[in-house]
Design a protein around this motif. Structure first.
Motif, PDB file in Angstrom:
ATOM      1  N   GLY A 120     133.135  -0.574 -45.600  1.00  0.00           N
ATOM      2  CA  GLY A 120     132.675   0.053 -44.373  1.00  0.00           C
ATOM      3  C   GLY A 120     133.691   0.197 -43.266  1.00  0.00           C
ATOM      4  N   ASN A 121     134.926  -0.248 -43.502  1.00  0.00           N
ATOM      5  CA  ASN A 121     135.890  -0.281 -42.396  1.00  0.00           C
ATOM      6  C   ASN A 121     136.350   1.104 -41.948  1.00  0.00           C
ATOM      7  OD1 ASN A 121     136.280  -3.198 -41.911  1.00  0.00           O
ATOM      8  ND2 ASN A 121     136.906  -3.198 -44.049  1.00  0.00           N
ATOM      9  N   ALA A 122     136.560   2.014 -42.897  1.00  0.00           N
ATOM     10  CA  ALA A 122     136.988   3.362 -42.512  1.00  0.00           C
ATOM     11  C   ALA A 122     135.916   4.047 -41.663  1.00  0.00           C
ATOM     12  CB  ALA A 122     137.296   4.199 -43.751  1.00  0.00           C
ATOM     13  N   GLU A 123     134.655   3.794 -41.982  1.00  0.00           N
ATOM     14  CA  GLU A 123     133.567   4.380 -41.193  1.00  0.00           C
ATOM     15  C   GLU A 123     133.552   3.815 -39.770  1.00  0.00           C
ATOM     16  OE1 GLU A 123     128.689   4.975 -41.358  1.00  0.00           O
ATOM     17  OE2 GLU A 123     129.736   3.884 -42.954  1.00  0.00           O
ATOM     18  N   ILE A 124     133.782   2.504 -39.643  1.00  0.00           N
ATOM     19  CA  ILE A 124     133.854   1.892 -38.313  1.00  0.00           C
ATOM     20  C   ILE A 124     135.003   2.498 -37.515  1.00  0.00           C
ATOM     21  CG2 ILE A 124     134.325  -0.266 -37.065  1.00  0.00           C
ATOM     22  CD1 ILE A 124     132.912  -1.731 -39.399  1.00  0.00           C
ATOM     23  N   LEU A 125     136.151   2.651 -38.161  1.00  0.00           N
ATOM     24  CA  LEU A 125     137.300   3.256 -37.488  1.00  0.00           C
ATOM     25  C   LEU A 125     136.991   4.684 -37.064  1.00  0.00           C
ATOM     26  CD1 LEU A 125     140.134   1.908 -39.822  1.00  0.00           C
ATOM     27  CD2 LEU A 125     139.802   1.274 -37.425  1.00  0.00           C
ATOM     28  N   GLN A 126     136.409   5.468 -37.970  1.00  0.00           N
ATOM     29  CA  GLN A 126     136.117   6.868 -37.648  1.00  0.00           C
ATOM     30  C   GLN A 126     135.113   6.989 -36.514  1.00  0.00           C
ATOM     31  OE1 GLN A 126     137.437  10.098 -39.483  1.00  0.00           O
ATOM     32  NE2 GLN A 126     137.118  10.116 -37.266  1.00  0.00           N
ATOM     33  N   ASN A 127     134.099   6.138 -36.500  1.00  0.00           N
ATOM     34  CA  ASN A 127     133.100   6.182 -35.435  1.00  0.00           C
ATOM     35  C   ASN A 127     133.713   5.901 -34.076  1.00  0.00           C
ATOM     36  OD1 ASN A 127     131.073   6.793 -37.247  1.00  0.00           O
ATOM     37  ND2 ASN A 127     130.347   4.683 -37.439  1.00  0.00           N
ATOM     38  N   ASN A 128     134.723   5.032 -34.065  1.00  0.00           N
ATOM     39  CA  ASN A 128     135.395   4.697 -32.815  1.00  0.00           C
ATOM     40  C   ASN A 128     136.531   5.657 -32.475  1.00  0.00           C
ATOM     41  OD1 ASN A 128     134.602   1.837 -31.555  1.00  0.00           O
ATOM     42  ND2 ASN A 128     134.315   1.736 -33.775  1.00  0.00           N
ATOM     43  N   LEU A 129     137.001   6.411 -33.479  1.00  0.00           N
ATOM     44  CA  LEU A 129     138.156   7.295 -33.295  1.00  0.00           C
ATOM     45  C   LEU A 129     137.807   8.704 -33.761  1.00  0.00           C
ATOM     46  CD1 LEU A 129     140.746   4.774 -34.802  1.00  0.00           C
ATOM     47  CD2 LEU A 129     140.435   5.278 -32.365  1.00  0.00           C
ATOM     48  N   PRO A 130     136.847   9.367 -33.110  1.00  0.00           N
ATOM     49  CA  PRO A 130     136.385  10.672 -33.596  1.00  0.00           C
ATOM     50  C   PRO A 130     137.447  11.761 -33.572  1.00  0.00           C
ATOM     51  CG  PRO A 130     135.509  10.194 -31.401  1.00  0.00           C
ATOM     52  CD  PRO A 130     136.146   8.936 -31.882  1.00  0.00           C
ATOM     53  N   ASP A 131     138.496  11.591 -32.768  1.00  0.00           N
ATOM     54  CA  ASP A 131     139.543  12.617 -32.665  1.00  0.00           C
ATOM     55  C   ASP A 131     140.712  12.377 -33.622  1.00  0.00           C
ATOM     56  OD1 ASP A 131     138.123  13.911 -30.640  1.00  0.00           O
ATOM     57  OD2 ASP A 131     138.986  12.607 -29.100  1.00  0.00           O
ATOM     58  N   HIS A 132     140.654  11.297 -34.395  1.00  0.00           N
ATOM     59  CA  HIS A 132     141.744  10.944 -35.309  1.00  0.00           C
ATOM     60  C   HIS A 132     141.417  11.344 -36.746  1.00  0.00           C
ATOM     61  CE1 HIS A 132     144.487   8.336 -32.844  1.00  0.00           C
ATOM     62  NE2 HIS A 132     143.419   8.295 -32.077  1.00  0.00           N
ATOM     63  N   ASP A 133     142.477  11.538 -37.511  1.00  0.00           N
ATOM     64  CA  ASP A 133     142.368  11.683 -38.960  1.00  0.00           C
ATOM     65  C   ASP A 133     142.319  10.269 -39.534  1.00  0.00           C
ATOM     66  OD1 ASP A 133     142.698  12.070 -41.672  1.00  0.00           O
ATOM     67  OD2 ASP A 133     144.527  13.264 -41.515  1.00  0.00           O
ATOM     68  N   VAL A 134     141.125   9.812 -39.891  1.00  0.00           N
ATOM     69  CA  VAL A 134     140.930   8.452 -40.402  1.00  0.00           C
ATOM     70  C   VAL A 134     140.669   8.530 -41.900  1.00  0.00           C
ATOM     71  CG1 VAL A 134     139.498   6.372 -40.312  1.00  0.00           C
ATOM     72  CG2 VAL A 134     140.028   7.618 -38.200  1.00  0.00           C
ATOM     73  N   ARG A 135     141.363   7.699 -42.668  1.00  0.00           N
ATOM     74  CA  ARG A 135     141.225   7.727 -44.123  1.00  0.00           C
ATOM     75  C   ARG A 135     140.988   6.323 -44.676  1.00  0.00           C
ATOM     76  NH1 ARG A 135     146.043  12.015 -45.810  1.00  0.00           N
ATOM     77  NH2 ARG A 135     145.974  13.212 -43.844  1.00  0.00           N
ATOM     78  N   ALA A 136     140.121   6.261 -45.664  1.00  0.00           N
ATOM     79  CA  ALA A 136     139.901   5.005 -46.378  1.00  0.00           C
ATOM     80  C   ALA A 136     141.071   4.753 -47.328  1.00  0.00           C
ATOM     81  CB  ALA A 136     138.596   5.065 -47.157  1.00  0.00           C
ATOM     82  N   GLY A 137     141.295   3.490 -47.636  1.00  0.00           N
ATOM     83  CA  GLY A 137     142.329   3.123 -48.590  1.00  0.00           C
ATOM     84  C   GLY A 137     141.905   1.920 -49.405  1.00  0.00           C
ATOM     85  N   MET A 138     142.594   1.682 -50.501  1.00  0.00           N
ATOM     86  CA  MET A 138     142.297   0.545 -51.365  1.00  0.00           C
ATOM     87  C   MET A 138     143.599  -0.046 -51.874  1.00  0.00           C
ATOM     88  SD  MET A 138     142.121  -0.725 -54.662  1.00  0.00           S
ATOM     89  CE  MET A 138     142.251   0.677 -55.752  1.00  0.00           C
ATOM     90  N   VAL A 139     143.791  -1.350 -51.607  1.00  0.00           N
ATOM     91  CA  VAL A 139     144.967  -2.072 -52.090  1.00  0.00           C
ATOM     92  C   VAL A 139     144.539  -2.909 -53.291  1.00  0.00           C
ATOM     93  CG1 VAL A 139     146.772  -3.737 -51.513  1.00  0.00           C
ATOM     94  CG2 VAL A 139     145.920  -2.170 -49.750  1.00  0.00           C
ATOM     95  N   PRO A 140     145.069  -2.637 -54.494  1.00  0.00           N
ATOM     96  CA  PRO A 140     144.586  -3.327 -55.691  1.00  0.00           C
ATOM     97  C   PRO A 140     145.216  -4.699 -55.919  1.00  0.00           C
ATOM     98  CG  PRO A 140     146.243  -1.743 -56.310  1.00  0.00           C
ATOM     99  CD  PRO A 140     146.044  -1.599 -54.819  1.00  0.00           C
ATOM    100  N   PHE A 141     146.349  -4.946 -55.297  1.00  0.00           N
ATOM    101  CA  PHE A 141     147.065  -6.198 -55.572  1.00  0.00           C
ATOM    102  C   PHE A 141     146.770  -7.252 -54.514  1.00  0.00           C
ATOM    103  CE2 PHE A 141     150.021  -3.085 -53.681  1.00  0.00           C
ATOM    104  CZ  PHE A 141     150.310  -3.691 -52.467  1.00  0.00           C
ATOM    105  N   ASN A 142     147.071  -8.510 -54.866  1.00  0.00           N
ATOM    106  CA  ASN A 142     146.887  -9.579 -53.892  1.00  0.00           C
ATOM    107  C   ASN A 142     148.248 -10.085 -53.423  1.00  0.00           C
ATOM    108  OD1 ASN A 142     147.638 -11.434 -56.063  1.00  0.00           O
ATOM    109  ND2 ASN A 142     146.675 -13.017 -54.838  1.00  0.00           N
ATOM    110  N   VAL A 143     148.290 -10.541 -52.200  1.00  0.00           N
ATOM    111  CA  VAL A 143     149.515 -11.071 -51.594  1.00  0.00           C
ATOM    112  C   VAL A 143     149.167 -12.385 -50.912  1.00  0.00           C
ATOM    113  CG1 VAL A 143     151.339 -10.687 -49.873  1.00  0.00           C
ATOM    114  CG2 VAL A 143     150.463  -8.755 -51.195  1.00  0.00           C
ATOM    115  N   VAL A 144     150.019 -13.385 -51.080  1.00  0.00           N
ATOM    116  CA  VAL A 144     149.830 -14.648 -50.364  1.00  0.00           C
ATOM    117  C   VAL A 144     151.088 -14.967 -49.572  1.00  0.00           C
ATOM    118  CG1 VAL A 144     148.167 -15.614 -51.989  1.00  0.00           C
ATOM    119  CG2 VAL A 144     150.601 -16.037 -52.340  1.00  0.00           C
TER     120      VAL A 144
END
Length: 342
Positions: A120-144
């Motif tokens: 749901g994060n991209a939707e939250i960003l888009q709702n708050n940033l209606p004038d921006h090009d907002v895109r969802a993304g997915m990171v498959p790897f883990n980092v520690v």
């Protein structure tokens, strides 16, 4: 004699908004790939990297030290004023606040890409940033974080972002970090959520991912938890696809987890590379006394089940155990599978 002015840097300015483990690793590879990058991060992390530099390592013998002289470090959002691309890597609970900071400081032409867990994060960003090009993304790897400004990638995979203008995925791709774009991100994100359900089991076990996946009792529990979640998504009419391989339907993954260990290892090797020491980010959260993203994972599955008049007892049990571990502040409880299964 007049002094010549420094040449203007015309490279797009990439800001990693909320640079923790994922953000520092992704940012580090973009820096190594000659991109102009600023890491927007907490003061403690900034002090660590200013003192010791940024080191990125991975399962494939990557070992790169980067001097703070070759990238920007910021602890306040004013750096967003010159951003062309903003990669958001804060935890889901901080998305709203980061969106407000982007709205207050960033130009509207800046492309905003969520590289966060959850759906749901991209939707939250888009709702708050209606004038921006907002895109969802997915990171498959883990980092520690290994401490001392060092961040280690423990598993493989390409980052996937929503397709849009200007070939952003192609532009961001650098050696050892590849971006793909996809027209429909929702199935990818839901598939990643299903895979990420194991983050909590790994955190509760205290094992490395490789040790956990080598254990049939753990794989049975992983299988049952995922099968329960797949059933909930199907009942809710939500499509999901396997993020590691589109050729394998997500409903088959629980069955793959139950294969005999020699067969499972052969199949898994074609889908994913795992470092011997890799652990989940949720394990790291518990070890460092931080709140986890359990509500955006098992918590979401339980909520969906309840909305559809169904139950998800395994996911509910796992969520409860993680909340208990958060409250105790003692790190991983190092449970066994039979202590978790319901």
């Amino acid at each position: 004699m007049a002094q010549a002015s420094a040449p203007k840097d015309n490279r797009p300015h990439i800001v990693i908004a909320g640079a923790g483990s994922i953000g520092c690793f992704v940012g580090g590879l973009l820096i190594r790939g000659a991109h102009r990058v600023t890491l927007l991060m907490r003061e403690r992390m900034a002090d660590e990297i200013l003192r010791q530099g940024l080191t990125i390592t991975d399962f494939n013998e990557l070992d790169e030290e980067l001097s703070p002289d070759v990238f920007g470090i910021a602890t306040t959002p004013e750096c967003l004023k010159t951003a062309d691309i903003i990669l958001v890597t804060v935890k889901s609970s901080a998305t709203e606040k980061m969106a407000q900071e982007i709205r207050a400081h960033a130009p509207t032409y800046a492309v905003v890409i969520s590289l966060q867990n959850g759906v749901g994060n991209a939707e939250i960003l888009q709702n708050n940033l209606p004038d921006h090009d907002v895109r969802a993304g997915m990171v498959p790897f883990n980092v520690v974080s290994k401490g001392g400004g060092c961040f280690h990638r423990g598993t493989s995979g390409d980052i996937i972002i929503a397709k849009g203008k200007n070939h952003i995925a192609r532009m961001l791709s650098v050696p050892d970090l590849h971006f793909q774009d996809r027209a429909d991100m929702a199935p990818v994100q839901w598939g990643k959520l299903l895979i990420n359900l194991n983050n909590a089991l790994n955190a509760l076990s205290g094992l490395t991912l490789r040790e956990q996946l080598s254990s049939m009792p753990w794989r049975r529990l992983m299988s049952d938890q995922m099968a329960e979640a797949v059933r909930v998504l199907e009942k809710a009419g939500i499509s999901a696809e396997t993020p590691m391989s589109r050729r394998i339907p997500i409903r088959f993954v629980p069955k793959i987890l139950r294969l005999p260990s020699p067969v499972f290892k052969r199949v898994a090797r074609t889908m994913l590379t795992i470092d011997p020491l890799a652990r989940s980010s949720m394990w790291e959260d518990l070890e460092k006394g931080r709140l986890t993203e359990i509500e955006e994972l098992q918590g979401l599955i339980v909520t969906l089940a309840q909305e559809k008049g169904d139950k998800a007892p395994i996911n509910m049990r796992v969520a409860s155990l993680i909340r208990d571990a958060e409250k105790s502040g003692r790190g991983s409880p190092q449970l066994l599978p039979h202590e978790i299964h319901v």
